[in-house]
Every structure is written in structure tokens, then in C-alpha cells.
Motif scaffolding. Structure first.
Motif, short mmCIF file in Angstrom:
data_model
loop_
_atom_site.label_atom_id
_atom_site.label_comp_id
_atom_site.label_asym_id
_atom_site.label_seq_id
_atom_site.Cartn_x
_atom_site.Cartn_y
_atom_site.Cartn_z
N SER A 167 -5.94 -6.41 -8.93
CA SER A 167 -5.23 -7.32 -7.97
C SER A 167 -5.36 -6.78 -6.52
CB SER A 167 -3.59 -7.25 -8.35
OG SER A 167 -3.54 -8.13 -9.71
N VAL A 168 -5.22 -5.70 -6.42
CA VAL A 168 -5.37 -5.20 -4.68
C VAL A 168 -6.78 -5.60 -4.35
CG1 VAL A 168 -5.53 -3.17 -3.63
CG2 VAL A 168 -3.71 -3.46 -5.14
N GLN A 169 -7.81 -5.38 -5.27
CA GLN A 169 -9.44 -5.69 -4.91
C GLN A 169 -9.35 -7.08 -4.44
OE1 GLN A 169 -11.79 -7.68 -6.82
NE2 GLN A 169 -13.26 -7.33 -5.28
N LYS A 170 -8.68 -8.05 -5.06
CA LYS A 170 -9.00 -9.42 -4.70
C LYS A 170 -8.00 -9.69 -3.27
CE LYS A 170 -8.93 -11.27 -9.52
NZ LYS A 170 -8.18 -10.06 -10.01
N GLY A 171 -6.90 -8.86 -3.37
CA GLY A 171 -6.14 -9.08 -1.97
C GLY A 171 -4.78 -8.75 -2.30
N GLY A 172 -3.88 -7.95 -1.27
CA GLY A 172 -2.77 -7.22 -1.55
C GLY A 172 -1.73 -8.14 -2.25
N LYS A 173 -1.88 -9.26 -1.53
CA LYS A 173 -0.85 -10.29 -2.16
C LYS A 173 -0.87 -10.76 -3.78
CE LYS A 173 -0.17 -13.05 2.22
NZ LYS A 173 0.56 -11.80 2.79
N ASN A 174 -2.04 -10.34 -4.14
CA ASN A 174 -2.20 -10.53 -5.69
C ASN A 174 -1.46 -9.79 -6.48
OD1 ASN A 174 -4.65 -12.92 -6.08
ND2 ASN A 174 -4.95 -11.75 -4.10
N VAL A 175 -0.81 -8.62 -6.21
CA VAL A 175 -0.05 -7.74 -6.97
C VAL A 175 1.20 -8.55 -7.11
CG1 VAL A 175 0.91 -5.58 -7.09
CG2 VAL A 175 -1.26 -5.66 -5.81
N THR A 176 1.61 -8.77 -8.30
CA THR A 176 2.78 -9.29 -8.73
C THR A 176 3.80 -8.42 -9.24
OG1 THR A 176 2.55 -9.52 -11.24
CG2 THR A 176 1.52 -11.35 -9.73
N LYS A 177 5.06 -8.82 -9.12
CA LYS A 177 6.13 -7.92 -9.56
C LYS A 177 6.41 -7.91 -11.20
CE LYS A 177 9.86 -10.12 -6.65
NZ LYS A 177 10.86 -10.92 -6.43
N ASN A 214 -4.56 -3.76 5.25
CA ASN A 214 -4.01 -5.01 4.86
C ASN A 214 -3.42 -4.84 3.23
OD1 ASN A 214 -6.26 -7.00 6.68
ND2 ASN A 214 -4.65 -5.76 7.36
N ARG A 215 -4.68 -4.18 2.41
CA ARG A 215 -4.14 -4.29 0.72
C ARG A 215 -3.00 -3.40 0.77
NH1 ARG A 215 -9.14 -6.31 1.34
NH2 ARG A 215 -9.80 -7.65 -0.25
N TYR A 216 -2.79 -2.08 1.35
CA TYR A 216 -1.86 -1.37 1.25
C TYR A 216 -0.67 -1.75 1.64
CZ TYR A 216 -0.24 3.79 2.19
OH TYR A 216 0.45 4.73 2.04
#
Lengths: 182, 186
Positions: A106-116, B145-147
Motif C-alpha cells: 500500500s505504501v508503494q501506491k501512496g502513503g494514503k493507501n495504508v488502511t486502519k 510523503n509515504r512516511y
């Protein structure tokens, strides 16, 4: 051909590292701390996170270099590493590592993709805050290394067995005390 | 709420860099060299690269922080506004436009950088090291940004927060020698 005039004969990240040693130093120090220093995640597990993210970024050099190192630590063959890149859910690795690889993806796609939910799952499987932190930072760091390597259009040897031999050497020498030219 | 326990008075990247200081050190060193070290690109120009990449990655905290830093170092706020909408509309050199285009391509993927955009930068006078540093700054902000977002850190809504942060990072990216306890609300 690389986009800028790099020292000749050095594959992948070694070219730009030899070109600008000042920035190579912290780049290597970060890899050493994240991938090799004392940690509750094994060196093999951390190299797998690096390998998986590099494969998602389609960075040939990084996925093979770190795949080779992971293979050395895990005492497995190349098909095991390839299996994880293709479908880690069906690989024989711990459920915790699967949960961490899912976060890394998920991080690879974009930080916001990581879910709770992904974080909760990893924690339920015993992942600590520090392991989650390190997984996110390793994944983020490889989004940097991969872009550095491919954004400058460096070259990479195509023979994948070469990376397996190199993997043993890098595992032994580490990321700080090695000669870029050897 | 951040996914891991960080100090409440340190939103965004600062809390993460304090959470694990040993991994923070090389990240700080790299940023200091690339954004504040000797370069033929001005500090303001280099902050524009950080801004456009953070904007492309939709990282609110980093975009606001580096927009504020660029505005402070450039002495105006128009350029940051313009590059986010359309690089060609900004009143900056052709070389800077070409380098920001390369940075935007790096933000998508290393493989998205085209020969054409490199040729354009070189034709506009960009040197190899300027291209190298542009690619590495852009790549570094893909890490930041990802961090920041991958651990769901807090991005304050108050613009004054970023003005204060910009004043700190305009000086440099190394850790404040006495830490950040002075930022705790009294």
C-alpha cells in the motif's frame, strides 16, 4: 544510456553513488540501519520488504539486488523469492510478515493507501509499533531508491544469477563499508 | 490518529523523526545536503522541487510545509501556487520549468522520466549534477510523503503552524540541538 554522465562500468545505484559520494553516504547509512541493524524483524524479512516494493516499482536492479540478498539470508532458491513477489499470500511465510508486506504494498501506491484495517491486522498478528514503523519506512525508502536508479536510466546486468552471488557479498559486507568499484 | 504512538505535540514528519532518531539521522543528512548544501540551484528552487512532488503525492503536511519554505526563501507566494496548477504558467526560468517537469515524472515513477524531458533540461542549461539532484530530491520526497501519510500522521490545519515550521527549515534540516520540548503547549 544513463541520462547523465556517470562513472562507467558501475551497475544500478552504484553509478550515481560514485558520481555523488556526499549523497551516497546517507543513502547507504539509511539502508544499513533499516535493513541490517539489530531488529525484531530478521534481515531476511526486511530484505523481502525491499524486494517486494522494488518489484512493484518494476525496478529490475533493486528487486534483483535485494532479492539476491534476501535469498542468501533466507537460504532459499530464486523461485521462493519470485513466488513472494507474485503472490505472497500463498507463500510459506508467517502471517505477520504477510500483513507487513500488505502494508508495504500500500505504501508503494501512496502513503494514503495504508488502511486502519491493515494496521489492525498486523497488530493482531503481533506486529509492534516499531515493526510497523520500519515496514513503512523501508517501503518508502525503496520508493526513493527505485526512482533514483530508474529516474537516471542506469543500466543493470540481465543475468539474475549475478545478483545471487552479489547478495552473499553484500550480506557479509553490509551497506557502509564496501568499495563501489568492486 | 497516527498508526503508531508518537509525541502529540509533534505533528507530521517531526514526530516520526523523533520516534526513531537513528534512522532519522541519515534522512536529515541527505535532506540537508540536497536542499541546503552548496548547489547552483537556489534553496528556493530546490524547495519548489520538494513542493511539486509533495503536491503530486497529495501529501498535505509536506506540501504545506515546503510551500511555506519556498515562499519564505523566494520572498513571494505566486510561484508555488502556479507550479501546482501548471508549471509553464510560473514566472521561473526555462531550466527550472524543465527540472520541475522531470521531478513530476519521478513522482509518478523512475521509469516515467523521458529522454525528451532530459534533453529539454540540458538545452535550457541544466548541468548533469542539477539533473542528478533534481531526481534525487524528487525521489527523497517520495520517501517523505509515504512516511508521513503511510503512518497517518497529523497535518495541522492552521497556516501559521507551517509558517513557523518554514522558519525552522529555512535555516536547515538538522535536528534542533535541544530537541522539541519547547514546542509543547504551555
Amino acid at each position: 544510456m544513463a541520462h547523465i554522465n556517470l562513472p562507467e562500468g558501475l551497475p544500478g545505484i552504484r553509478g550515481p553513488m560514485a558520481y555523488r559520494p556526499e549523497t551516497a553516504k546517507p543513502l547507504n547509512e539509511l539502508a544499513e540501519i533499516l535493513l541490517r541493524s539489530e531488529n525484531s524483524l530478521t534481515r531476511g524479512e526486511r530484505e523481502l520488504i525491499a524486494t517486494y516494493v522494488s518489484s512493484l516499482n518494476d525496478c529490475f536492479f533493486c528487486q534483483n539486488a535485494h532479492g539476491g540478498i534476501a535469498q542468501h539470508y533466507m537460504e532459499c532458491d530464486m523461485s521462493f523469492i519470485d513466488g513472494i513477489k507474485k503472490d505472497y499470500e500463498s507463500a510459506s511465510i508467517s502471517e505477520k510478515l504477510k500483513a507487513l508486506l500488505s502494508i508495504a504494498g500500500s505504501v508503494q501506491k501512496g502513503g494514503k493507501n495504508v488502511t486502519k484495517d491493515q494496521i489492525a491486522k498486523a497488530k493482531n498478528l503481533g506486529a509492534t509499533d516499531l515493526e510497523i514503523h520500519d515496514t513503512v519506512l523501508i517501503a518508502a525508502a525503496f520508493c526513493m531508491y527505485n526512482r533514483y536508479v530508474d529516474g537516471l536510466a542506469t543500466w543493470a546486468p540481465q543475468d539474475r544469477e549475478l545478483y545471487v552471488k552479489r547478495g552473499k557479498q553484500r550480506a557479509e559486507e553490509g551497506y557502509i563499508h564496501f568499495d563501489l568499484y568492486k | 490518529m497516527p498508526y503508531i504512538t508518537v509525541e502529540e505535540h509533534l505533528p507530521g514528519i517531526t514526530g516520526l523523526l523523533e520516534y526513531r532518531k537513528d534512522s532519522a539521522q541519515p534522512i536529515r543528512d541527505l535532506t540537508q545536503i540536497l536542499l541546503r548544501g552548496p548547489s547552483t540551484l537556489t534553496t528556493g528552487e530546490r524547495e519548489l522541487i520538494a513542493t511539486i512532488v509533495s503536491h503530486g503525492n497529495e501529501c498535505r503536511f509536506c506540501t504545506a510545509a515546503h510551500t511555506a519554505a519556498a515562499d519564505l526563501l523566494l520572498g513571494e507566494c505566486e510561484t508555488t501556487e502556479k507550479i501546482k496548477k501548471d508549471i509553464s504558467s510560473a514566472l521561473i526560468s526555462e531550466k527550472m520549468k524543465a527540472l520541475l517537469t522531470i521531478a513530476s515524472q519521478v513522482q509518478k515513477s523512475g521509469k516515467a522520466v523521458t529522454n525528451e524531458s532530459i534533453e529539454k533540461a540540458k538545452a535550457a542549461g541544466a548541468t548533469d549534477i542539477e539533473i542528478h539532484d533534481t531526481v534525487l530530491i524528487a525521489a527523497l520526497f517520495c520517501l517523505y510523503n509515504r512516511y508521513v501519510d503511510g503512518l497517518s500522521t497529523v497535518a495541522p490545519g492552521d497556516p501559521n503552524f507551517y509558517k513557523g515550521l518554514a522558519e525552522r527549515i529555512a535555516v536547515g534540516y538538522q535536528r534542533s540541538p535541544n530537541g522539541y520540548d519547547h514546542l509543547k503547549k504551555k
